[in-house]
Enzyme design. Structure first.
Site, short mmCIF file in Angstrom:
data_model
loop_
_atom_site.label_atom_id
_atom_site.label_comp_id
_atom_site.label_asym_id
_atom_site.label_seq_id
_atom_site.Cartn_x
_atom_site.Cartn_y
_atom_site.Cartn_z
CE1 TYR A 1 -17.62 52.63 37.87
CE2 TYR A 1 -18.02 53.73 35.43
CZ TYR A 1 -17.71 53.86 37.27
OH TYR A 1 -16.59 54.63 37.95
CG ASN B 1 -13.24 56.84 46.20
OD1 ASN B 1 -13.02 57.85 45.66
ND2 ASN B 1 -11.87 56.16 46.59
N1 LIG Z 1 -10.33 56.90 37.45
C1 LIG Z 1 -11.68 56.81 37.15
O1 LIG Z 1 -11.45 57.79 35.85
C2 LIG Z 1 -12.34 57.46 37.61
C3 LIG Z 1 -14.15 58.47 36.94
C4 LIG Z 1 -14.51 58.23 37.37
C5 LIG Z 1 -15.58 57.93 38.08
N2 LIG Z 1 -14.52 57.28 39.25
C6 LIG Z 1 -14.25 56.02 40.72
O2 LIG Z 1 -14.03 56.88 41.81
C7 LIG Z 1 -13.73 56.30 42.41
C8 LIG Z 1 -12.47 55.57 42.80
O3 LIG Z 1 -11.23 55.25 41.78
P1 LIG Z 1 -9.88 54.98 41.09
O4 LIG Z 1 -9.98 55.37 40.05
O5 LIG Z 1 -9.43 56.04 42.12
O6 LIG Z 1 -9.57 53.53 41.47
P2 LIG Z 1 -8.05 53.07 41.98
O7 LIG Z 1 -8.54 51.59 41.24
O8 LIG Z 1 -7.54 53.76 41.37
O9 LIG Z 1 -7.91 52.86 43.20
C9 LIG Z 1 -9.06 52.34 44.05
C10 LIG Z 1 -8.62 51.70 45.78
O10 LIG Z 1 -9.89 51.14 46.40
C11 LIG Z 1 -8.99 50.33 46.92
N3 LIG Z 1 -9.89 49.28 46.89
C12 LIG Z 1 -10.73 48.29 45.46
N4 LIG Z 1 -11.24 47.67 46.74
C13 LIG Z 1 -11.49 47.65 47.53
C14 LIG Z 1 -12.47 47.17 48.72
N5 LIG Z 1 -13.24 45.69 48.57
N6 LIG Z 1 -12.82 47.17 49.60
C15 LIG Z 1 -11.39 48.51 50.26
N7 LIG Z 1 -11.05 49.01 49.15
C16 LIG Z 1 -10.87 48.42 47.59
C17 LIG Z 1 -8.07 49.50 46.42
O11 LIG Z 1 -7.34 48.45 47.01
C18 LIG Z 1 -7.15 51.25 46.03
O12 LIG Z 1 -6.34 51.19 46.99
C19 LIG Z 1 -14.28 54.41 42.24
O13 LIG Z 1 -15.65 54.67 42.82
C20 LIG Z 1 -14.59 54.99 40.67
O14 LIG Z 1 -15.59 54.62 40.05
C21 LIG Z 1 -13.27 56.34 38.71
#
Ligand SMILES: NC(=O)c1ccc[n+]([C@@H]2O[C@H](COP(=O)([O-])OP(=O)(O)OC[C@H]3O[C@@H](n4cnc5c(N)ncnc54)[C@H](O)[C@@H]3O)[C@@H](O)[C@H]2O)c1
Length: 261
Positions: free
Chosen positions: A157, A92
């Site tokens: 990205y 994730n």
């Molecule tokens: N939020 C969106 O709109 C969205 C849309 C499409 C895809 N995504 C994808 O969903 C996934 C999660 O994103 P999110 O929006 O939940 O992010 P978020 O920032 O809310 O959460 C990310 C989590 O990952 C942890 N993290 C960051 N760097 C890290 C590392 N090096 N090692 C381990 N943990 C780490 C952070 O501490 C945090 O708890 C990502 O792959 C993102 O690209 C998100």
């Protein structure tokens, strides 16, 4: 999906201290899975694990930077010691920020590749051999609508998340004879910390107010609202469930209709 459908299985969800990862960890726990919560931020990981335990589930906290091979190996060793195996791996963790291509130095580029792609490679490398040995397993990779379409100010990205889709398609075929299904989820705008930070960066880059940017973004979504992490988690739960036994190499959109192919 019924409760306890995956009773006793073990899942590892990277970046599950917040956002989509947190919701995924909780969804899998509700399905009877023991969840390895993994994050670089120990407090966040503990908070997710406590919520799972308070709800009657079982969680193991592992702390490590998903871009560092030594950390990934340490996490993998700990999980193997505690649980012996991982049945469901959810890659994730990822990173998106608004940045113009001409401002993107090599170190920026590498940062996006490391968090979105290297982490996925390294965790898969650690847990795939065990799945092959046991003849079963699920790998679920979190891509993005940017894994199907390109977006301005999100070039690295978009490249990385297309890479997640390509990895999913290739690996799915490579391990199809081993009882392992590999699929991806492509979320659109989901209300997480990274999403709100991104909207701020985008507003600044475009010289517009945050409200204006939000209105424009929502205006482009056919279902006219941002999504919740629980929507992403529900798709992951489905992909982890026995219902998808005959499904591999797919990348499922969950984006309010923003992405349709
Ligand atoms: N939020 C969106 O709109 C969205 C849309 C499409 C895809 N995504 C994808 O969903 C996934 C999660 O994103 P999110 O929006 O939940 O992010 P978020 O920032 O809310 O959460 C990310 C989590 O990952 C942890 N993290 C960051 N760097 C890290 C590392 N090096 N090692 C381990 N943990 C780490 C952070 O501490 C945090 O708890 C990502 O792959 C993102 O690209 C998100």
């Amino acid at each position: 999906m019924s409760d306890d459908e995956l009773n006793g299985q073990i899942a590892l969800v990277t970046g599950s201290g917040a956002g989509n990862g947190e919701a995924i960890a909780k969804q899998l726990s509700q399905m009877g899975v023991k969840v390895v919560v993994n994050d670089v931020d120990e407090d966040k990981a503990r908070s997710t694990a406590e919520d799972i335990e308070d709800a009657g589930g079982e969680a193991l906290v592992t702390v490590g930077d998903a871009t560092k091979q030594s950390d990934v190996k340490q996490v993998a060793e700990r999980v193997k010691e505690e649980f012996g195996q991982v049945d469901i791996l959810v890659n994730n963790v990822g990173l998106f920020e608004a940045i113009k291509f001409t401002d993107m130095e090599l170190e920026d580029w590498n940062k996006y590749m490391a968090l979105n792609l290297d982490s996925m490679y390294m965790y898969t490398y650690e847990f795939l051999p065990g799945m092959i040995e046991r003849g079963c397993g699920r790998i679920i990779n979190i891509s993005s609508d940017a894994g199907k379409s390109g977006y301005s100010e999100l070039v690295a990205y978009s490249a990385a998340k297309h890479g997640v889709v390509g990895f999913t398609r290739g690996l799915a075929k490579e391990v199809a004879g081993n009882g392992i299904n590999v699929n991806a989820v492509c979320p659109g705008y989901i209300k997480t910390d990274m999403h709100w930070a991104f909207l701020d960066q985008w507003a600044e880059a475009a010289g517009k107010s945050r409200d204006q940017i939000e209105e424009e973004a929502i205006g482009g979504i056919p279902l006219k609202e941002f999504g919740k992490p629980e929507y992403v988690a529900a798709v992951v739960g489905f992909l982890a469930s026995p219902a998808t036994e005959w499904m591999t190499g797919q990348s499922i959109n969950i984006s309010g209709g923003l992405e349709t192919h």
